[in-house]
Every structure is written in C-alpha cells, then in structure tokens.
Design a protein around this motif. Structure first.
Motif, mmCIF file in Angstrom:
data_model
loop_
_atom_site.group_PDB
_atom_site.id
_atom_site.type_symbol
_atom_site.label_atom_id
_atom_site.label_comp_id
_atom_site.label_asym_id
_atom_site.label_seq_id
_atom_site.Cartn_x
_atom_site.Cartn_y
_atom_site.Cartn_z
ATOM 1 N N ALA A 284 0.813 -1.216 0.000
ATOM 2 C CA ALA A 284 0.000 0.000 0.000
ATOM 3 C C ALA A 284 0.850 1.271 0.000
ATOM 4 C CB ALA A 284 -0.928 0.012 1.207
ATOM 5 N N ILE A 285 0.308 2.305 -0.599
ATOM 6 C CA ILE A 285 0.886 3.648 -0.551
ATOM 7 C C ILE A 285 0.182 4.415 0.566
ATOM 8 C CG2 ILE A 285 1.166 5.828 -1.781
ATOM 9 C CD1 ILE A 285 1.063 4.156 -4.395
ATOM 10 N N LEU A 286 0.939 4.985 1.479
ATOM 11 C CA LEU A 286 0.365 5.746 2.576
ATOM 12 C C LEU A 286 0.552 7.246 2.313
ATOM 13 C CD1 LEU A 286 -0.995 5.718 5.378
ATOM 14 C CD2 LEU A 286 1.309 5.796 6.383
ATOM 15 N N ILE A 287 -0.557 7.944 2.098
ATOM 16 C CA ILE A 287 -0.519 9.396 1.915
ATOM 17 C C ILE A 287 -0.682 10.047 3.284
ATOM 18 C CG2 ILE A 287 -1.665 11.394 0.894
ATOM 19 C CD1 ILE A 287 -2.530 9.600 -1.412
ATOM 20 N N VAL A 288 0.343 10.775 3.720
ATOM 21 C CA VAL A 288 0.309 11.442 5.026
ATOM 22 C C VAL A 288 -0.171 12.872 4.801
ATOM 23 C CG1 VAL A 288 1.629 12.100 7.058
ATOM 24 C CG2 VAL A 288 2.221 10.008 5.812
ATOM 25 N N HIS B 122 -1.015 26.904 0.585
ATOM 26 C CA HIS B 122 -2.275 27.464 0.106
ATOM 27 C C HIS B 122 -3.188 26.379 -0.446
ATOM 28 C CE1 HIS B 122 -0.388 31.346 0.755
ATOM 29 N NE2 HIS B 122 0.629 30.951 0.015
ATOM 30 N N THR B 123 -3.341 25.335 0.351
ATOM 31 C CA THR B 123 -4.227 24.240 -0.013
ATOM 32 C C THR B 123 -4.958 23.780 1.244
ATOM 33 O OG1 THR B 123 -4.350 22.090 -1.112
ATOM 34 C CG2 THR B 123 -2.487 22.443 0.358
ATOM 35 N N GLU B 124 -5.762 22.749 1.131
ATOM 36 C CA GLU B 124 -6.495 22.181 2.249
ATOM 37 C C GLU B 124 -6.113 20.716 2.359
ATOM 38 O OE1 GLU B 124 -9.433 20.031 4.392
ATOM 39 O OE2 GLU B 124 -9.318 19.922 2.201
ATOM 40 N N ALA B 125 -5.933 20.246 3.596
ATOM 41 C CA ALA B 125 -5.337 18.932 3.816
ATOM 42 C C ALA B 125 -6.057 17.821 3.056
ATOM 43 C CB ALA B 125 -5.304 18.625 5.312
ATOM 44 N N LYS B 126 -7.372 17.736 3.200
ATOM 45 C CA LYS B 126 -8.124 16.648 2.568
ATOM 46 C C LYS B 126 -8.091 16.746 1.048
ATOM 47 C CE LYS B 126 -9.587 14.315 6.129
ATOM 48 N NZ LYS B 126 -9.164 12.890 6.345
ATOM 49 N N SER B 127 -8.269 17.951 0.530
ATOM 50 C CA SER B 127 -8.273 18.096 -0.924
ATOM 51 C C SER B 127 -6.892 17.812 -1.496
ATOM 52 C CB SER B 127 -8.737 19.499 -1.318
ATOM 53 O OG SER B 127 -7.861 20.496 -0.813
ATOM 54 N N THR C 98 0.124 4.247 -11.150
ATOM 55 C CA THR C 98 0.078 2.994 -10.393
ATOM 56 C C THR C 98 -1.350 2.643 -10.009
ATOM 57 O OG1 THR C 98 0.889 1.862 -8.391
ATOM 58 C CG2 THR C 98 0.430 4.208 -8.192
ATOM 59 N N ASP C 99 -1.600 1.347 -9.826
ATOM 60 C CA ASP C 99 -2.898 0.900 -9.323
ATOM 61 C C ASP C 99 -2.771 0.299 -7.930
ATOM 62 O OD1 ASP C 99 -1.548 -1.422 -9.911
ATOM 63 O OD2 ASP C 99 -3.083 -2.247 -11.243
ATOM 64 N N ARG C 100 -1.680 0.575 -7.243
ATOM 65 C CA ARG C 100 -1.493 0.081 -5.882
ATOM 66 C C ARG C 100 -2.569 0.637 -4.947
ATOM 67 N NH1 ARG C 100 3.408 -2.231 -4.617
ATOM 68 N NH2 ARG C 100 4.970 -2.231 -6.285
ATOM 69 N N PRO C 101 -2.922 -0.117 -3.912
ATOM 70 C CA PRO C 101 -3.895 0.402 -2.940
ATOM 71 C C PRO C 101 -3.338 1.633 -2.227
ATOM 72 C CG PRO C 101 -2.886 -1.651 -2.162
ATOM 73 C CD PRO C 101 -2.472 -1.487 -3.590
ATOM 74 N N ILE C 102 -4.243 2.549 -1.900
ATOM 75 C CA ILE C 102 -3.859 3.816 -1.282
ATOM 76 C C ILE C 102 -4.567 3.955 0.063
ATOM 77 C CG2 ILE C 102 -4.011 6.339 -1.453
ATOM 78 C CD1 ILE C 102 -3.802 6.016 -4.494
ATOM 79 N N GLU C 103 -3.810 4.348 1.077
ATOM 80 C CA GLU C 103 -4.363 4.650 2.391
ATOM 81 C C GLU C 103 -4.033 6.095 2.747
ATOM 82 O OE1 GLU C 103 -3.155 1.941 5.448
ATOM 83 O OE2 GLU C 103 -3.402 0.174 4.173
ATOM 84 N N PHE C 104 -4.834 6.665 3.647
ATOM 85 C CA PHE C 104 -4.616 8.040 4.093
ATOM 86 C C PHE C 104 -4.371 8.061 5.594
ATOM 87 C CE2 PHE C 104 -7.212 8.255 0.308
ATOM 88 C CZ PHE C 104 -6.670 9.316 -0.406
ATOM 89 N N ARG C 105 -3.485 8.955 6.013
ATOM 90 C CA ARG C 105 -3.292 9.195 7.440
ATOM 91 C C ARG C 105 -3.454 10.696 7.674
ATOM 92 N NH1 ARG C 105 -0.568 7.144 12.204
ATOM 93 N NH2 ARG C 105 0.311 8.878 13.419
ATOM 94 N N SER C 106 -4.450 11.044 8.478
ATOM 95 C CA SER C 106 -4.708 12.457 8.745
ATOM 96 C C SER C 106 -3.946 12.909 9.980
ATOM 97 C CB SER C 106 -6.208 12.702 8.923
ATOM 98 O OG SER C 106 -6.700 11.925 9.999
ATOM 99 N N LYS C 107 -3.776 14.207 10.107
ATOM 100 C CA LYS C 107 -3.038 14.791 11.227
ATOM 101 C C LYS C 107 -4.012 15.030 12.365
ATOM 102 C CE LYS C 107 0.868 17.313 12.393
ATOM 103 N NZ LYS C 107 2.270 17.269 11.979
ATOM 104 N N VAL D 277 -3.566 14.099 -4.682
ATOM 105 C CA VAL D 277 -2.410 13.209 -4.806
ATOM 106 C C VAL D 277 -2.865 11.819 -5.237
ATOM 107 C CG1 VAL D 277 -0.608 11.995 -3.499
ATOM 108 C CG2 VAL D 277 -0.920 14.460 -3.208
ATOM 109 N N ALA D 278 -3.922 11.325 -4.594
ATOM 110 C CA ALA D 278 -4.436 9.999 -4.950
ATOM 111 C C ALA D 278 -4.880 9.954 -6.411
ATOM 112 C CB ALA D 278 -5.593 9.630 -4.020
ATOM 113 N N THR D 279 -5.545 11.013 -6.864
ATOM 114 C CA THR D 279 -5.985 11.080 -8.259
ATOM 115 C C THR D 279 -4.793 11.068 -9.210
ATOM 116 O OG1 THR D 279 -7.994 12.287 -7.673
ATOM 117 C CG2 THR D 279 -7.236 12.462 -9.955
ATOM 118 N N ASP D 280 -3.782 11.878 -8.888
ATOM 119 C CA ASP D 280 -2.594 11.952 -9.744
ATOM 120 C C ASP D 280 -1.822 10.636 -9.756
ATOM 121 O OD1 ASP D 280 -3.246 14.549 -10.306
ATOM 122 O OD2 ASP D 280 -1.816 15.436 -8.890
ATOM 123 N N LEU D 281 -1.820 9.926 -8.632
ATOM 124 C CA LEU D 281 -1.108 8.656 -8.570
ATOM 125 C C LEU D 281 -1.683 7.631 -9.541
ATOM 126 C CD1 LEU D 281 -0.467 8.114 -4.744
ATOM 127 C CD2 LEU D 281 1.270 8.329 -6.528
#
Length: 225
Positions: free
Chosen positions: A85-89, A100-105, A118-127, A110-114
C-alpha cells in the motif's frame, strides 16, 4: 507583540505563528525558526530541536563529519521492497496553509494523480490529535507499505527509519534520500543512507546545544548561514 513582517525575528513553533510564517516564506523575508527535531520518535523524550534560517526545514546537503552519528539511539532498518500500500500522510492545517491548499483536498488530488502511474492500494493518514493518534513509526513497522507520500512532513524520516521509501513534494531534510515527484512512484530511492545520516546529525540539536551556542556555531560553519 511582533507586528513588522519585514523585521528579522526568532519564531518558536508554528502554533500562534502561522500567519507570520506564511508571510515570511511567501515574501522571502528573514527569520529564524525553532521546532522539534527529526528523530524524536526514537527517543524516550523530546530530545531534539531544529534551528533553521528562513524556512521550516533544512534541505541543502553537504558532506558532514561523522562525529555526531553517535547521537542516534538507532539507525534505519534495511529497505523493504515488498510492501503493497501507498500511505498518503496528509498535512496539518498549518502545513497545508503554507502551500495554500487544504489537507483533505491535497490528499485526494495526490491519490488522483497517482492513478496515472500505479494501481497500488492507497491509504490516508490524517493529522489528528497527538495524544490520540497511533504512532506513525509503529504503524509503518507493522503495516504492509510500499512507500509514504507527504508534502514536507517529518513522517518521511520515520518512513526511512522503518525501511520504507518516501516521496516528499517540497523542501525537507529528507529530499536527498527520497523521490520528489509522484511520477517517480515506480522508481523509489533504495540507495545508501550513510552520508545523509551524518548530515542529518548536523541538522538537529539538544536544548543545551541551542543554549550554549553549539547549534548556532554549526549552522554558521556548515550550513553557510
């Protein structure tokens, strides 16, 4: 009471200084910045601090002596090449604000651009709150991760220590041993870390070193400030 954005100053931490820091960075104005160091996650207490000129992080690499390597309690684990998995922090609100951006967007973009690469699974970790969120380092040690992605979070250092490659998308202390573009997702950095570790040891300081002038001496001599 600080109110002259053009005046040089010393800022401790981001909390309460967010607007000043954004203005300073956007306008390329002088300041000193003190915040947590890079390897406190392997220490029993908050031992390390960083003192940086005109930004939040160091990223100009130089050939550092090896004498401060003994300050590390442990060293990075061997690179893991079989994670899934790819972990987006996601950045915190302040870090997102600097860009000048918002964390979730940001994370969703990033997930869209990835998906172009790649078609690897993507996970998110929020602050989330530090007192309630699970240690990222422990999550990386026990999880099945291919790499981590952040803007310029210290999560990249934790990722490297866990043996998981990272992608950092802006100025950070890890830039020389990570990839810096999403297009490199299939060509991650698995190279040597020795020179970088020696340099990293010259990028963080104890409280005593901040107070007795050692930190400032090192920054002036080795970081060309």
């Amino acid at each position: 009471d600080f109110n002259d954005i053009y005046e040089d100053c010393l800022l401790r931490n981001t909390v309460g200084n967010e607007n000043i820091l954004v203005d300073k960075i956007d306008r390329n104005l002088p300041f000193w910045f003190i915040d947590s160091g890079y390897t406190n996650f392997i220490e029993p207490n908050k031992k390390w601090h960083r003192l940086v000129r005109n930004h939040l992080h160091f990223n100009t690499h130089f050939n550092a002596p090896v004498d401060r390597l003994k300050s590390f309690n442990s060293f990075p684990k061997p690179w893991r090449r079989d994670g899934k998995a790819i972990l987006i922090v996601e950045p915190g609100e302040f870090a997102a604000g600097i860009f000048h951006t918002e964390a979730k967007s940001w994370g969703q973009q990033v997930a869209t651009d990835l998906r172009k690469y790649t078609d690897r699974p993507i996970e998110f970790r929020s602050k989330t709150n530090k007192k309630t969120r699970k240690s990222l380092y422990q999550q990386l040690l026990t999880g099945d991760y291919y790499c981590t992605i952040s803007i310029n979070s210290n999560s990249a250092v934790e990722s490297i220590w866990a043996g998981i490659p990272a992608i950092t998308l802006d100025k950070h202390v890890s830039n020389s041993v990570t990839r810096n573009s999403l297009s490199q997702i299939n060509d991650l950095y698995y190279g040597p870390l020795g020179d970088w570790l020696a340099w990293l040891s010259y990028c963080q300081f104890t409280y005593d070193e901040l107070m007795n002038g050692t930190a400032l001496t090192i920054i002036k001599e080795y970081h060309s400030v």
